[in-house]
Write a protein that holds these residues in place. Structure first.
Motif, PDB file in Angstrom:
ATOM      1  N   ALA A  43       0.824  -1.466   0.231  1.00 22.68           N
ATOM      2  CA  ALA A  43      -0.018  -0.191   0.492  1.00 22.68           C
ATOM      3  C   ALA A  43       0.877   1.278   0.157  1.00 22.68           C
ATOM      4  N   ASN A  44       2.085   1.458   0.996  1.00 26.21           N
ATOM      5  CA  ASN A  44       2.522   2.689   0.901  1.00 26.21           C
ATOM      6  C   ASN A  44       3.618   2.229  -0.671  1.00 26.21           C
ATOM      7  N   PHE A  45       3.418   1.360  -1.312  1.00 27.99           N
ATOM      8  CA  PHE A  45       4.025   1.169  -2.664  1.00 27.99           C
ATOM      9  C   PHE A  45       3.519   2.294  -3.555  1.00 27.99           C
ATOM     10  N   CYS A  46       2.037   1.683  -3.301  1.00 27.83           N
ATOM     11  CA  CYS A  46       0.792   2.510  -4.311  1.00 27.83           C
ATOM     12  C   CYS A  46       1.152   4.533  -4.031  1.00 27.83           C
ATOM     13  N   LYS A  47       1.198   4.509  -2.834  1.00 25.38           N
ATOM     14  CA  LYS A  47       0.879   6.511  -2.487  1.00 25.38           C
ATOM     15  C   LYS A  47       1.542   7.257  -3.311  1.00 25.38           C
ATOM     16  N   PRO A  48       2.993   6.937  -3.725  1.00 21.25           N
ATOM     17  CA  PRO A  48       4.037   7.902  -4.157  1.00 21.25           C
ATOM     18  C   PRO A  48       2.871   8.396  -5.627  1.00 21.25           C
ATOM     19  N   LEU A  49       2.207   6.807  -6.327  1.00 20.72           N
ATOM     20  CA  LEU A  49       1.827   7.148  -7.339  1.00 20.72           C
ATOM     21  C   LEU A  49       0.811   7.839  -7.857  1.00 20.72           C
ATOM     22  N   LEU A  50      -0.373   7.742  -6.901  1.00 22.31           N
ATOM     23  CA  LEU A  50      -0.992   8.287  -5.795  1.00 22.31           C
ATOM     24  C   LEU A  50      -1.762   9.855  -6.087  1.00 22.31           C
ATOM     25  N   GLN A  51       0.320  10.263  -5.090  1.00 22.73           N
ATOM     26  CA  GLN A  51       0.027  11.295  -4.984  1.00 22.73           C
ATOM     27  C   GLN A  51       0.459  11.962  -6.320  1.00 22.73           C
ATOM     28  N   GLY A  52       0.490  11.490  -7.626  1.00 22.36           N
ATOM     29  CA  GLY A  52       1.279  11.482  -8.987  1.00 22.36           C
ATOM     30  C   GLY A  52       2.412  13.045  -8.619  1.00 22.36           C
ATOM     31  N   ASN A  53       3.598  11.923  -8.236  1.00 25.95           N
ATOM     32  CA  ASN A  53       4.543  11.725  -8.133  1.00 25.95           C
ATOM     33  C   ASN A  53       5.484  11.082  -8.900  1.00 25.95           C
ATOM     34  N   TRP A  54       4.754  10.536 -10.097  1.00 26.18           N
ATOM     35  CA  TRP A  54       5.099   9.350 -11.283  1.00 26.18           C
ATOM     36  C   TRP A  54       4.037   9.884 -12.226  1.00 26.18           C
ATOM     37  N   HIS A  55       4.993  10.126 -13.655  1.00 26.37           N
ATOM     38  CA  HIS A  55       4.058  10.578 -14.616  1.00 26.37           C
ATOM     39  C   HIS A  55       4.261  10.039 -15.734  1.00 26.37           C
ATOM     40  N   GLN A  56       3.463   8.647 -16.935  1.00 27.75           N
ATOM     41  CA  GLN A  56       3.455   7.948 -17.750  1.00 27.75           C
ATOM     42  C   GLN A  56       4.237   9.259 -18.390  1.00 27.75           C
ATOM     43  N   GLN A  57       6.029   7.783 -18.766  1.00 29.01           N
ATOM     44  CA  GLN A  57       6.852   8.418 -19.557  1.00 29.01           C
ATOM     45  C   GLN A  57       6.398   8.598 -21.468  1.00 29.01           C
ATOM     46  N   CYS A  58       5.731   7.062 -21.685  1.00 26.59           N
ATOM     47  CA  CYS A  58       6.496   6.959 -23.181  1.00 26.59           C
ATOM     48  C   CYS A  58       4.384   6.298 -23.075  1.00 26.59           C
ATOM     49  N   PRO A  59       4.016   5.926 -24.962  1.00 26.17           N
ATOM     50  CA  PRO A  59       3.012   5.801 -24.628  1.00 26.17           C
ATOM     51  C   PRO A  59       2.702   4.302 -25.252  1.00 26.17           C
ATOM     52  N   VAL A  60       1.712   4.264 -24.803  1.00 25.77           N
ATOM     53  CA  VAL A  60       1.288   2.766 -24.381  1.00 25.77           C
ATOM     54  C   VAL A  60       0.312   2.047 -25.939  1.00 25.77           C
ATOM     55  N   THR A  61      -0.050   1.213 -27.048  1.00 30.73           N
ATOM     56  CA  THR A  61      -0.878   1.283 -27.725  1.00 30.73           C
ATOM     57  C   THR A  61      -1.128  -0.288 -27.260  1.00 30.73           C
ATOM     58  N   VAL A  62      -2.269  -1.080 -27.275  1.00 34.56           N
ATOM     59  CA  VAL A  62      -3.483  -2.139 -27.317  1.00 34.56           C
ATOM     60  C   VAL A  62      -4.210  -2.351 -28.466  1.00 34.56           C
ATOM     61  N   VAL A  63      -3.079  -4.128 -28.439  1.00 33.81           N
ATOM     62  CA  VAL A  63      -3.713  -4.601 -29.315  1.00 33.81           C
ATOM     63  C   VAL A  63      -4.282  -5.568 -29.245  1.00 33.81           C
ATOM     64  N   GLY A  64      -5.822  -5.959 -29.603  1.00 32.93           N
ATOM     65  CA  GLY A  64      -5.845  -6.969 -29.594  1.00 32.93           C
ATOM     66  C   GLY A  64      -7.805  -7.530 -29.497  1.00 32.93           C
ATOM     67  N   ALA A  65      -7.910  -8.343 -29.027  1.00 26.22           N
ATOM     68  CA  ALA A  65      -9.742  -8.185 -28.852  1.00 26.22           C
ATOM     69  C   ALA A  65     -11.037  -7.775 -27.363  1.00 26.22           C
ATOM     70  N   ALA A  66     -11.951  -7.502 -28.699  1.00 26.72           N
ATOM     71  CA  ALA A  66     -12.840  -7.307 -27.168  1.00 26.72           C
ATOM     72  C   ALA A  66     -13.976  -8.329 -27.531  1.00 26.72           C
ATOM     73  N   VAL A  67     -14.475  -9.027 -25.963  1.00 23.56           N
ATOM     74  CA  VAL A  67     -15.466  -9.834 -26.074  1.00 23.56           C
ATOM     75  C   VAL A  67     -15.802  -9.604 -25.185  1.00 23.56           C
ATOM     76  N   MET A  68     -17.477 -10.341 -24.915  1.00 23.79           N
ATOM     77  CA  MET A  68     -18.402 -10.677 -23.856  1.00 23.79           C
ATOM     78  C   MET A  68     -18.063 -11.606 -23.211  1.00 23.79           C
ATOM     79  N   ASP A  69     -17.618 -11.851 -22.132  1.00 21.47           N
ATOM     80  CA  ASP A  69     -17.208 -13.434 -21.119  1.00 21.47           C
ATOM     81  C   ASP A  69     -19.390 -13.702 -20.736  1.00 21.47           C
TER      82      ASP A  69
END
Length: 322
Positions: free
Chosen positions: A5-31
């Motif tokens: 939990a403590n590890f996630c807190k700096p991320l929640l507080q905005g101490n880290w920012h996205q540094q590279c773009p992410v592309t998601v390629v694949g399937a969307a279905v219903m389960d």
């Protein structure tokens, strides 16, 4: 494990920012999720209870997980025409997820997920347009120095060669995060050899690793794959945690978060989403693995695979448990 939990807190507080773009390629279905006491014998009849319909498909699970964690992604998930495609669009819009691949020529597929009392799931997948890839769908420009998610489900499909060729032509600066998936046993050795190449970050579970020669020595197995890819290798071992190998001084076990499992639907996808999020934020391999384990633990503690947490939910849930 209050440190998770403590590890996630700096991320929640905005101490880290996205540094590279992410592309998601694949399937969307219903389960369609159904619970049964055990799987039916051949020719038998086993009663089951449908517990609900959920967003599904590895890539859609990834896109949802990234959005929940505050990571922007370019989603290339084919959405076609028909009952399932319509339901997908409505459910995705409600979650704030968009796809840039609005296509024609067929409906999306769906999946029956049979869940046994111990939470283990078995899938019966009905393919749709999400596995009918065409070169024209892949004409978009991919940002350099980015991350791309791909699944063995699509690469190993009948028309997966279109995706494989596209993947092999990506710039060397692009890192592909590849989840080989449960259909690895139906892929040809030549296809597998072509996928395990430099620039590919591999993530796989113990069953899939066994098909590639894994026995008991995690370091040796992951080191051998790393010698071919020169990138991070991740071995997911369920309640035993995850092992990673990123180089001579960058490897080891990350313990699993102890939770009561509702089902294992989306376990691998949610782990991969956490890994992608960490890498896109510029976290170390070890930090990214910690985030991945936290996300996966949260998801398996809830029913269905479309319940990825926000950072605030991770912090709150784990703090309460500790």
């Amino acid at each position: 494990m209050a440190s998770t939990a403590n590890f996630c807190k700096p991320l929640l507080q905005g101490n880290w920012h996205q540094q590279c773009p992410v592309t998601v390629v694949g399937a969307a279905v219903m389960d369609m999720v159904a619970h049964a006491d055990n799987l039916p014998e051949r020719g038998g009849d086993m009663p089951a209870t449908v517990s609900g319909f959920h967003l599904g498909g590895c890539a859609l699970n990834i896109a949802l997980g990234l959005k929940q964690l505050g990571i922007r992604s370019h989603n290339m998930l084919p959405l076609g025409e028909g009952m399932w495609a319509t339901q997908l669009r409505e459910e995705m819009a409600a979650r704030g997820i968009q796809s840039d691949l609005q296509v024609s020529g067929g409906d999306n597929g769906w999946c029956l997920a049979l869940v046994e009392p111990d939470g283990e799931r078995t899938f019966i997948s009905i393919d749709g347009i999400e596995n009918q890839w065409q070169s024209a769908w892949l004409s978009t420009d991919i940002p350099p120095n980015g991350l791309i998610y791909l699944s063995g489900y699509q690469l190993g499909a009948k028309q997966g060669g279109v995706l494989v060729e596209w993947m092999q032509q990506l710039p060397a600066s692009v890192r592909v995060v590849l989840d080989l998936g449960p259909r690895l046993d139906s892929m040809s050795p030549a296809l597998i050899d072509g996928l395990i190449r430099p620039g590919v970050i591999l993530t796989l579970n113990q069953r899939e690793a066994g098909l590639l020669g894994y026995a008991e020595d995690e370091e040796r197995f992951c080191r051998q794959l790393h010698s071919k890819t020169h990138q991070l290798v991740v071995l997911r071992c369920g309640e035993n945690g995850s092992y990673y190998y990123g180089g001579e001084d960058d490897y080891g076990w990350i313990a699993a978060r102890k939770v009561t499992m509702a089902d294992s639907i989306g376990a691998g996808d949610s782990h991969c989403a956490g890994l992608l999020a960490g890498l896109s934020l510029g976290l170390t391999h070890r930090q990214s693995m910690m985030l991945a384990n936290c996300v996966a633990a949260y998801v398996v503690s809830k029913p269905g695979g479309d319940c990825a947490p926000t950072l605030a939910q991770l912090v709150g849930d784990f703090s309460a448990a500790d």
